[in-house]
Design a protein around this motif. Structure first.
Motif, PDB file in Angstrom:
ATOM      1  N   TYR A 168       0.826  -1.211   0.000  1.00 39.55           N
ATOM      2  CA  TYR A 168       0.000   0.000   0.000  1.00 39.55           C
ATOM      3  C   TYR A 168       0.862   1.263   0.000  1.00 39.55           C
ATOM      4  CZ  TYR A 168      -4.108  -2.853   1.129  1.00 39.55           C
ATOM      5  OH  TYR A 168      -5.126  -3.775   1.100  1.00 39.55           O
ATOM      6  N   PHE A 169       1.825   1.322   0.922  1.00 39.53           N
ATOM      7  CA  PHE A 169       2.611   2.546   1.079  1.00 39.53           C
ATOM      8  C   PHE A 169       3.435   2.843  -0.171  1.00 39.53           C
ATOM      9  CE2 PHE A 169       6.182   5.110   2.543  1.00 39.53           C
ATOM     10  CZ  PHE A 169       5.515   6.101   3.250  1.00 39.53           C
ATOM     11  N   LEU A 170       4.064   1.821  -0.738  1.00 42.51           N
ATOM     12  CA  LEU A 170       4.866   2.030  -1.940  1.00 42.51           C
ATOM     13  C   LEU A 170       3.983   2.359  -3.144  1.00 42.51           C
ATOM     14  CD1 LEU A 170       7.530  -0.793  -1.504  1.00 42.51           C
ATOM     15  CD2 LEU A 170       7.801   1.669  -1.093  1.00 42.51           C
ATOM     16  N   VAL A 197      -9.126   9.652  -0.986  1.00 41.65           N
ATOM     17  CA  VAL A 197      -9.303   8.639   0.055  1.00 41.65           C
ATOM     18  C   VAL A 197      -8.307   7.499  -0.141  1.00 41.65           C
ATOM     19  CG1 VAL A 197     -10.862   6.862   0.953  1.00 41.65           C
ATOM     20  CG2 VAL A 197     -11.716   9.171   0.540  1.00 41.65           C
ATOM     21  N   VAL A 198      -8.164   7.056  -1.384  1.00 42.57           N
ATOM     22  CA  VAL A 198      -7.226   5.957  -1.672  1.00 42.57           C
ATOM     23  C   VAL A 198      -5.800   6.371  -1.356  1.00 42.57           C
ATOM     24  CG1 VAL A 198      -6.204   4.601  -3.532  1.00 42.57           C
ATOM     25  CG2 VAL A 198      -8.687   4.842  -3.387  1.00 42.57           C
ATOM     26  N   LEU A 199      -5.399   7.556  -1.800  1.00 36.97           N
ATOM     27  CA  LEU A 199      -4.022   8.004  -1.579  1.00 36.97           C
ATOM     28  C   LEU A 199      -3.723   8.158  -0.089  1.00 36.97           C
ATOM     29  CD1 LEU A 199      -1.375   8.965  -2.858  1.00 36.97           C
ATOM     30  CD2 LEU A 199      -2.309  11.280  -2.846  1.00 36.97           C
ATOM     31  N   LEU A 200      -4.629   8.752   0.650  1.00 37.43           N
ATOM     32  CA  LEU A 200      -4.408   8.957   2.083  1.00 37.43           C
ATOM     33  C   LEU A 200      -4.440   7.630   2.840  1.00 37.43           C
ATOM     34  CD1 LEU A 200      -6.564  12.177   2.679  1.00 37.43           C
ATOM     35  CD2 LEU A 200      -4.058  12.002   2.539  1.00 37.43           C
ATOM     36  N   ALA A 238      -1.366   3.322   5.717  1.00 40.02           N
ATOM     37  CA  ALA A 238      -1.428   1.870   5.921  1.00 40.02           C
ATOM     38  C   ALA A 238      -0.466   1.349   6.990  1.00 40.02           C
ATOM     39  CB  ALA A 238      -1.178   1.147   4.595  1.00 40.02           C
ATOM     40  N   PRO A 239       0.745   1.935   7.175  1.00 44.51           N
ATOM     41  CA  PRO A 239       1.638   1.419   8.234  1.00 44.51           C
ATOM     42  C   PRO A 239       1.003   1.418   9.625  1.00 44.51           C
ATOM     43  CG  PRO A 239       2.891   2.793   6.729  1.00 44.51           C
ATOM     44  CD  PRO A 239       1.451   2.922   6.321  1.00 44.51           C
TER      45      PRO A 239
END
Length: 287
Positions: free
Chosen positions: A153-155, A202-205, A210-211
């Protein structure tokens, strides 16, 4: 600091969670190799289309040919069924991990790289390490899968900003996706003013945050897992992108051991013994 980090990495988890997750992952592989990475079949014997990804280049892996594809499929599926059955769990498990890695590298070398397979590959390599091991070994294996899920998610968020800049969340990214492969549901959402733009933010945030899944527990953790599962469901419903290999690895965040046969007895304790909580909600009777 070292002690706290060790406790986080090796937080005790019931080995039953590893066992259940392993069975789900192993039984999923034949479906993945036929449907989701099935491009390997069609590209067998097509050397002109082979553009090996970095790992394949480093390992000097040859491209696909019909004999290799059939042999690799038979070995991976056969070993996966053996491991799921509980026989030769380490030998079969590592055979699956190595064989499927080769298969995935072939699939990504004949087309786009699907980041929804990162956590699955990590799971295949770490889950055999915890077979018939203690709770700390199980905790380490589960933590590795969790980190792979979060890293995906983060990458992904990082890649969106790196390559798309501010245009990714502020532009017509989702509108473009819906116009290319949108379903009835996707077109309906696109017809709502501002819905796609809000969805992009919303998806980007959410991917950036996600961590946090690695440091939450209980209902907050389950709510986070539920959010991402719902996100993937809506993505599939809107533009038929499923992320199923990744979604399966989200199960590493859940107390799967409670669903195991005898889990109810374990929560109450056996033979009148009290029960104790182990790790992320796992419950074991006190010996």
């Amino acid at each position: 600091m070292g002690g706290a980090l060790d406790r986080w990495w090796f937080a005790p988890v019931s080995p039953r969670r590893v066992r259940i997750l392993s069975v789900v992952v192993y039984l999923f592989l034949p479906l993945d190799m036929i449907l989701f990475t099935g491009g390997v079949w069609g590209n067998a014997g097509n050397p002109s289309g082979y553009r090996p990804v970095l790992v394949a280049r480093l390992l000097h892996l040859p491209g696909a040919n019909p004999a290799l594809v059939y042999a690799l499929f038979a070995v991976v599926v056969g070993a996966a069924l053996i491991a799921a059955w509980g026989r030769l769990p380490r030998a079969a498990g590592y055979t699956v991990a190595a064989g499927y890695l080769y298969w995935a590298l072939l699939a990504m070398s004949y087309g786009k790289v699907d980041h929804d397979h990162l956590a699955l590959v990590v799971a295949l390599f770490v889950l055999p390490t915890a077979v018939r091991a203690g709770e700390q070994a199980a905790g380490w294996a589960i933590r590795c899968v969790q980190i792979a899920v979060v890293a995906t998610y983060f990458l992904s968020a990082y890649a969106k900003i790196r390559h798309g800049g501010s245009e990714w969340p502020n532009g017509a990214t989702f509108q473009w996706a819906v116009s290319r492969r949108g379903t009835f549901f996707g077109e309906f959402v696109a017809s709502v003013p501002g819905a796609l733009l809000i969805g992009q933010w919303v998806v980007l945030l959410a991917e950036t945050a996600a961590p946090a899944l690695l440091f939450t527990r209980g209902r907050v953790l389950y709510a986070g897992v539920g959010f991402f599962a719902l996100f993937h469901l809506m993505t599939w419903a809107a533009i038929t992108i499923h992320f199923l290999p990744h979604v399966i690895c989200l199960l590493a965040f859940l107390p799967l051991e409670r669903a195991a046969i005898g889990g109810k007895r374990a929560r109450r304790g056996t033979a009148g013994q009290p029960a104790t909580v182990v790790g992320d909600g796992a419950v074991e009777p006190v010996s």
